[in-house]
Design a protein around this motif. Structure first.
Motif, PDB file in Angstrom:
ATOM      1  N   THR A   9     -22.010 -10.729  43.320  1.00  0.00           N
ATOM      2  CA  THR A   9     -23.117 -10.985  42.408  1.00  0.00           C
ATOM      3  C   THR A   9     -24.460 -10.964  43.134  1.00  0.00           C
ATOM      4  OG1 THR A   9     -22.789 -13.379  42.678  1.00  0.00           O
ATOM      5  CG2 THR A   9     -21.683 -12.314  40.821  1.00  0.00           C
TER       6      THR A   9
ATOM      7  N   GLY B 272     -22.731 -12.284  35.916  1.00  0.00           N
ATOM      8  CA  GLY B 272     -21.790 -12.746  36.916  1.00  0.00           C
ATOM      9  C   GLY B 272     -20.342 -12.390  36.694  1.00  0.00           C
TER      10      GLY B 272
ATOM     11  N   THR C 150     -24.041  -7.389  35.228  1.00  0.00           N
ATOM     12  CA  THR C 150     -22.755  -8.078  35.369  1.00  0.00           C
ATOM     13  C   THR C 150     -22.492  -8.406  36.839  1.00  0.00           C
ATOM     14  OG1 THR C 150     -21.588  -5.938  35.438  1.00  0.00           O
ATOM     15  CG2 THR C 150     -21.818  -7.020  33.289  1.00  0.00           C
ATOM     16  N   VAL C 151     -22.084  -7.420  37.628  1.00  0.00           N
ATOM     17  CA  VAL C 151     -21.871  -7.575  39.064  1.00  0.00           C
ATOM     18  C   VAL C 151     -22.416  -6.315  39.754  1.00  0.00           C
ATOM     19  CG1 VAL C 151     -19.813  -9.004  38.729  1.00  0.00           C
ATOM     20  CG2 VAL C 151     -19.564  -6.527  39.016  1.00  0.00           C
TER      21      VAL C 151
ATOM     22  N   LYS D 116     -21.238 -17.371  35.143  1.00  0.00           N
ATOM     23  CA  LYS D 116     -22.172 -16.742  36.078  1.00  0.00           C
ATOM     24  C   LYS D 116     -21.942 -17.215  37.513  1.00  0.00           C
ATOM     25  CE  LYS D 116     -27.121 -16.096  36.929  1.00  0.00           C
ATOM     26  NZ  LYS D 116     -28.504 -16.354  36.433  1.00  0.00           N
ATOM     27  N   ALA D 117     -21.528 -18.473  37.670  1.00  0.00           N
ATOM     28  CA  ALA D 117     -21.373 -19.060  39.007  1.00  0.00           C
ATOM     29  C   ALA D 117     -19.987 -18.857  39.611  1.00  0.00           C
ATOM     30  CB  ALA D 117     -21.675 -20.557  38.948  1.00  0.00           C
TER      31      ALA D 117
ATOM     32  N   ALA E 137     -29.918 -11.381  42.420  1.00  0.00           N
ATOM     33  CA  ALA E 137     -28.692 -11.902  41.820  1.00  0.00           C
ATOM     34  C   ALA E 137     -28.479 -11.296  40.432  1.00  0.00           C
ATOM     35  CB  ALA E 137     -28.758 -13.424  41.713  1.00  0.00           C
ATOM     36  N   THR E 138     -27.232 -11.020  40.094  1.00  0.00           N
ATOM     37  CA  THR E 138     -26.931 -10.461  38.776  1.00  0.00           C
ATOM     38  C   THR E 138     -27.052 -11.541  37.707  1.00  0.00           C
ATOM     39  OG1 THR E 138     -24.564 -10.882  39.002  1.00  0.00           O
ATOM     40  CG2 THR E 138     -25.381  -8.757  39.782  1.00  0.00           C
TER      41      THR E 138
ATOM     42  N   TYR F 278     -17.836 -16.359  40.617  1.00  0.00           N
ATOM     43  CA  TYR F 278     -17.575 -15.537  41.804  1.00  0.00           C
ATOM     44  C   TYR F 278     -18.327 -16.052  43.030  1.00  0.00           C
ATOM     45  CZ  TYR F 278     -15.316 -11.993  38.871  1.00  0.00           C
ATOM     46  OH  TYR F 278     -14.478 -11.312  38.023  1.00  0.00           O
ATOM     47  N   ALA F 279     -19.567 -16.483  42.823  1.00  0.00           N
ATOM     48  CA  ALA F 279     -20.318 -17.037  43.952  1.00  0.00           C
ATOM     49  C   ALA F 279     -19.617 -18.272  44.497  1.00  0.00           C
ATOM     50  CB  ALA F 279     -21.741 -17.381  43.510  1.00  0.00           C
TER      51      ALA F 279
ATOM     52  N   TYR G 263     -14.196 -16.023  31.485  1.00  0.00           N
ATOM     53  CA  TYR G 263     -14.118 -16.938  32.632  1.00  0.00           C
ATOM     54  C   TYR G 263     -12.667 -17.254  32.975  1.00  0.00           C
ATOM     55  CZ  TYR G 263     -14.353 -21.377  35.189  1.00  0.00           C
ATOM     56  OH  TYR G 263     -14.171 -22.375  36.120  1.00  0.00           O
TER      57      TYR G 263
END
Length: 345
Positions: free
Chosen positions: A149, A174, A30-31, A294-295, A170-171, A297-298, A325
């Motif tokens: 992440t 995310g 996950t993270v 998945k994207a 990378a997780t 937080y980044a 999300y």
């Protein structure tokens, strides 16, 4: 304090520091989590200090096997056993009634329950086994900020505050795990949505409820992420949910206010408006909510390194993982949606 970046070949060394009461960040599906010996109250208190986290917020305890659960909780219902058999290891946290005297109030947030999870990450499972103790593992970030992440995100927030980071790349997902309250086995209740959806849970147990109440200022949250502002970058976030006309109005409105606008949206929208805003970050294909989750937080972290002063973020359909999300995005934005009336004020 120097913060060492541990490679996967150095897991035993990292585990030794955990046994000695130090903090080690670890990767999950996950993270990244911030690990400490869950049986060592002094070590757990270091987690709150490193994160700047309120001490009435309970911590998730990470275990390396289903069998360990019996050591820490009271009766394990058939429903809980079925859920663990189906989803562990994986992104599902289960809340149980805790055995008296097993964990300190520092771990449980003063509640009569404890949150347990078995992460789906071979390196972290090995880390727990080598340490020989369960690990608390809240997200390895400054409290309230987007969860990390990548190991670089952890280093950015916590270098000099923790002993090390186990770098697992990378997780995969995310977003943090789904949290399911099993303290009343007849009413399994989702306290925090995640990758495992209500519909998937109901393939194992007959009925799952969704807790949507807002935790009050003086109320103790039963799970992480329920009470305080979470997942927010330094810049304010505004959610846009509407037509292309709505997007154009939102961009022009904030540009006219003098904001340096960042766009966090699907790749088509990013390509359409990238010349009209200061910076963009793509969440991927407009129909792929899993990719967007998945994207997320980044993307929120990306703008912290830019001249952007305000982020316009795209709303996605709340079905399936889209619910997780939108839960995280609404918290990051403080539920602030762009409304057409704003542009007319």
């Amino acid at each position: 304090m120097d913060t060492k970046l541990f490679q996967l070949t150095e897991i035993k060394e990292a585990a030794g520091l955990l046994k000695a009461g130090e903090l080690i960040s670890f990767p999950t599906e996950t993270v990244y989590g911030l690990g400490a010996n869950a049986m060592d109250e002094a070590a757990v208190k270091k987690v709150y200090a490193a994160k700047g986290r309120p001490s009435d917020n309970p911590l998730i305890v990470h275990v390396a096997s289903v069998e360990e659960v019996e050591k820490y909780v009271g009766e394990i219902s058939k429903q809980a056993k079925d859920l663990m058999a189906k989803f562990w290891p994986g992104p599902l946290t289960l809340i149980f009634n805790v055995k008296t005297g097993v964990f300190s109030e520092t771990v449980t947030g003063g509640l009569a329950s404890v949150a347990l999870r078995m992460p789906d990450n071979a390196a972290t499972l090995a880390l727990i086994k080598y340490a020989g103790v369960p690990l608390v593992g809240p997200s390895a970030n400054t409290s309230g900020k987007p969860s990390p992440t990548m190991a670089a995100h952890v280093y950015h927030d916590l270098h000099g505050k923790i002993a090390g980071i186990l770098d697992g790349g990378a997780t995969g997902l995310g977003l943090e795990s789904t949290v399911l309250d099993m303290t009343n086995p007849e009413e399994p209740t989702i306290l925090r949505p995640g990758a495992i959806t209500k519909e998937e849970l109901e393939l194992v147990v007959e009925k799952v409820y969704l807790d949507q109440h807002l935790v009050s200022k003086d109320e103790r949250p039963k799970a992480p992420g329920m009470k305080y502002t979470h997942y927010a970058p330094n810049e304010p976030v505004v959610i846009v949910d509407g037509t292309e006309e709505q997007w154009r109005k939102a961009i022009m409105y904030y540009k006219n206010l003098g904001e340096q606008v960042g766009l966090l949206a699907n790749e088509n929208r990013v390509n359409q408006y990238k010349k009209e805003v200061t910076e963009v970050f793509s969440l991927g294909n407009k129909d792929n909510t899993t990719q967007a989750a998945k994207a997320l937080y980044a993307g929120l972290r990306f703008f912290e390194k830019t001249a952007v002063t305000l982020i316009l973020a795209e709303a996605y359909d709340s079905k399936g993982i889209g619910g997780a999300y939108m839960n995280r995005l609404e918290k990051a934005a403080g539920n602030h949606y762009f409304l057409e009336k704003e542009s007319k004020e």
